[in-house]
Design a protein around this motif. Sequence first.
Motif, PDB file in Angstrom:
ATOM      1  N   VAL A  27       0.828  -1.211   0.000  1.00 48.26           N
ATOM      2  CA  VAL A  27       0.000   0.000   0.000  1.00 48.26           C
ATOM      3  C   VAL A  27       0.862   1.261   0.000  1.00 48.26           C
ATOM      4  N   ILE A  28       2.031   1.208   0.622  1.00 42.47           N
ATOM      5  CA  ILE A  28       2.922   2.371   0.615  1.00 42.47           C
ATOM      6  C   ILE A  28       3.455   2.617  -0.794  1.00 42.47           C
ATOM      7  N   ARG A  29       3.853   1.549  -1.480  1.00 49.11           N
ATOM      8  CA  ARG A  29       4.374   1.722  -2.841  1.00 49.11           C
ATOM      9  C   ARG A  29       3.303   2.254  -3.786  1.00 49.11           C
ATOM     10  N   LEU A  30       2.075   1.820  -3.610  1.00 51.53           N
ATOM     11  CA  LEU A  30       0.982   2.336  -4.433  1.00 51.53           C
ATOM     12  C   LEU A  30       0.745   3.818  -4.153  1.00 51.53           C
ATOM     13  N   ALA A  31       0.741   4.189  -2.866  1.00 45.88           N
ATOM     14  CA  ALA A  31       0.566   5.597  -2.504  1.00 45.88           C
ATOM     15  C   ALA A  31       1.712   6.439  -3.053  1.00 45.88           C
ATOM     16  N   GLU A  32       2.919   5.897  -2.971  1.00 51.99           N
ATOM     17  CA  GLU A  32       4.101   6.596  -3.460  1.00 51.99           C
ATOM     18  C   GLU A  32       4.006   6.825  -4.966  1.00 51.99           C
ATOM     19  N   ALA A  33       3.572   5.798  -5.683  1.00 50.60           N
ATOM     20  CA  ALA A  33       3.443   5.919  -7.132  1.00 50.60           C
ATOM     21  C   ALA A  33       2.426   6.994  -7.515  1.00 50.60           C
ATOM     22  N   LYS A  34       1.314   7.046  -6.789  1.00 50.80           N
ATOM     23  CA  LYS A  34       0.285   8.048  -7.083  1.00 50.80           C
ATOM     24  C   LYS A  34       0.787   9.460  -6.814  1.00 50.80           C
ATOM     25  N   ALA A  35       1.449   9.648  -5.670  1.00 47.28           N
ATOM     26  CA  ALA A  35       1.945  10.983  -5.326  1.00 47.28           C
ATOM     27  C   ALA A  35       3.003  11.438  -6.322  1.00 47.28           C
ATOM     28  N   LEU A  68      -5.528  -1.381   5.739  1.00 53.71           N
ATOM     29  CA  LEU A  68      -4.228  -0.724   5.650  1.00 53.71           C
ATOM     30  C   LEU A  68      -4.315   0.428   4.654  1.00 53.71           C
ATOM     31  N   THR A  69      -3.847   1.589   5.059  1.00 53.19           N
ATOM     32  CA  THR A  69      -3.804   2.737   4.162  1.00 53.19           C
ATOM     33  C   THR A  69      -2.386   3.266   4.096  1.00 53.19           C
ATOM     34  N   GLY A  70      -1.794   3.145   2.905  1.00 54.72           N
ATOM     35  CA  GLY A  70      -0.474   3.699   2.674  1.00 54.72           C
ATOM     36  C   GLY A  70      -0.565   5.170   2.339  1.00 54.72           C
ATOM     37  N   HIS A  71       0.409   5.940   2.800  1.00 54.89           N
ATOM     38  CA  HIS A  71       0.433   7.387   2.566  1.00 54.89           C
ATOM     39  C   HIS A  71       1.802   7.802   2.048  1.00 54.89           C
ATOM     40  N   THR A  74       6.850   8.689   3.856  1.00 49.62           N
ATOM     41  CA  THR A  74       5.838   7.668   3.639  1.00 49.62           C
ATOM     42  C   THR A  74       5.515   6.949   4.946  1.00 49.62           C
ATOM     43  N   GLY A  75       4.357   6.338   4.993  1.00 50.89           N
ATOM     44  CA  GLY A  75       3.966   5.568   6.166  1.00 50.89           C
ATOM     45  C   GLY A  75       2.680   4.811   5.906  1.00 50.89           C
ATOM     46  N   CYS A  76       2.338   3.926   6.832  1.00 47.68           N
ATOM     47  CA  CYS A  76       1.125   3.123   6.702  1.00 47.68           C
ATOM     48  C   CYS A  76       0.350   3.158   8.010  1.00 47.68           C
ATOM     49  N   LEU A  88      -1.542  10.336  10.842  1.00 48.04           N
ATOM     50  CA  LEU A  88      -0.333   9.958  10.107  1.00 48.04           C
ATOM     51  C   LEU A  88       0.083  11.048   9.132  1.00 48.04           C
ATOM     52  N   VAL A  89      -0.881  11.654   8.440  1.00 43.37           N
ATOM     53  CA  VAL A  89      -0.545  12.736   7.515  1.00 43.37           C
ATOM     54  C   VAL A  89       0.116  13.895   8.259  1.00 43.37           C
ATOM     55  N   ARG A  90      -0.384  14.196   9.462  1.00 41.80           N
ATOM     56  CA  ARG A  90       0.238  15.256  10.270  1.00 41.80           C
ATOM     57  C   ARG A  90       1.705  14.928  10.543  1.00 41.80           C
ATOM     58  N   GLN A  91       1.976  13.688  10.902  1.00 41.38           N
ATOM     59  CA  GLN A  91       3.348  13.279  11.183  1.00 41.38           C
ATOM     60  C   GLN A  91       4.222  13.358   9.932  1.00 41.38           C
ATOM     61  N   LEU A  92       3.697  12.917   8.799  1.00 45.98           N
ATOM     62  CA  LEU A  92       4.470  12.937   7.560  1.00 45.98           C
ATOM     63  C   LEU A  92       4.721  14.366   7.093  1.00 45.98           C
ATOM     64  N   LEU A  93       3.734  15.228   7.262  1.00 47.46           N
ATOM     65  CA  LEU A  93       3.935  16.638   6.924  1.00 47.46           C
ATOM     66  C   LEU A  93       5.063  17.230   7.757  1.00 47.46           C
ATOM     67  N   GLY A  94       5.096  16.879   9.040  1.00 46.10           N
ATOM     68  CA  GLY A  94       6.158  17.372   9.906  1.00 46.10           C
ATOM     69  C   GLY A  94       7.526  16.932   9.434  1.00 46.10           C
TER      70      GLY A  94
END
Length: 214
Positions: A46-54, A119-122, A137-139, A197-203
């Motif tokens: 799921v992380i690799r898929l999210a990464e590919a989209k971003a 599971l949600t990859g970001h 990235t994170g899940c 999780l998005v808050r953490q990744l933004l940081g």
Amino acid sequence: MLASASPARLAVLRSAGVEPLVRVSAVDEDAIIDSLGPGAGPEETVIRLAEAKAHSVANDIVPDLDGVCWAGAADVLDCVVIGCDSMLRIGGALQGKPLSAEVARERWKSMMGTTGELLTGHCVVRIRDGAVVDEATGCSTTRVHFGTPSEQDLEAYLATGEPLEVAGAFTLDGRGGWFIDRIEGDPSSVIGIGRPLVRQLLGKVGVTVATLWR
């Protein structure tokens, strides 16, 4: 910027004070999963898929790492691109979108009264001065306890079309929420984009949540 066509993800961000630009990625999810091979774990998938989209959307904005945004707009010269992908792990297997009522019906028959993990990859890609400068990235994983809808309710739910285009053939924030007994974890992640999780990744890429509030 949200790299997703999901109205549920957009609604989560809007309810949290963010009005993102939306740009849908042209990612072939099946091809990416195939390229990972059988040894890839659920979180990696799921992380690799999210990464590919971003990165697909970021690459549309930034032709190369040294270039400037072809769009020429100030709001994409300095921004973040958020990509997400969700899948349900149940019975040892990952499930994406069922895409047909027949598949969704069979999945629900096997899910009733059981527990799965959503599971949600970001992936957050940071663009500054028209160039990609960072990413994180994170899940997020949430346990979902499924109820047992009656046959009449299940058929009515399938007829709405709602479960056909969502991971695991259910929603938490829509009609499917009637058939979820409880969850253990982040409800926004089950909807499709986990705010904690998005808050953490933004940081991690040097962006505070408050700077994104409209």
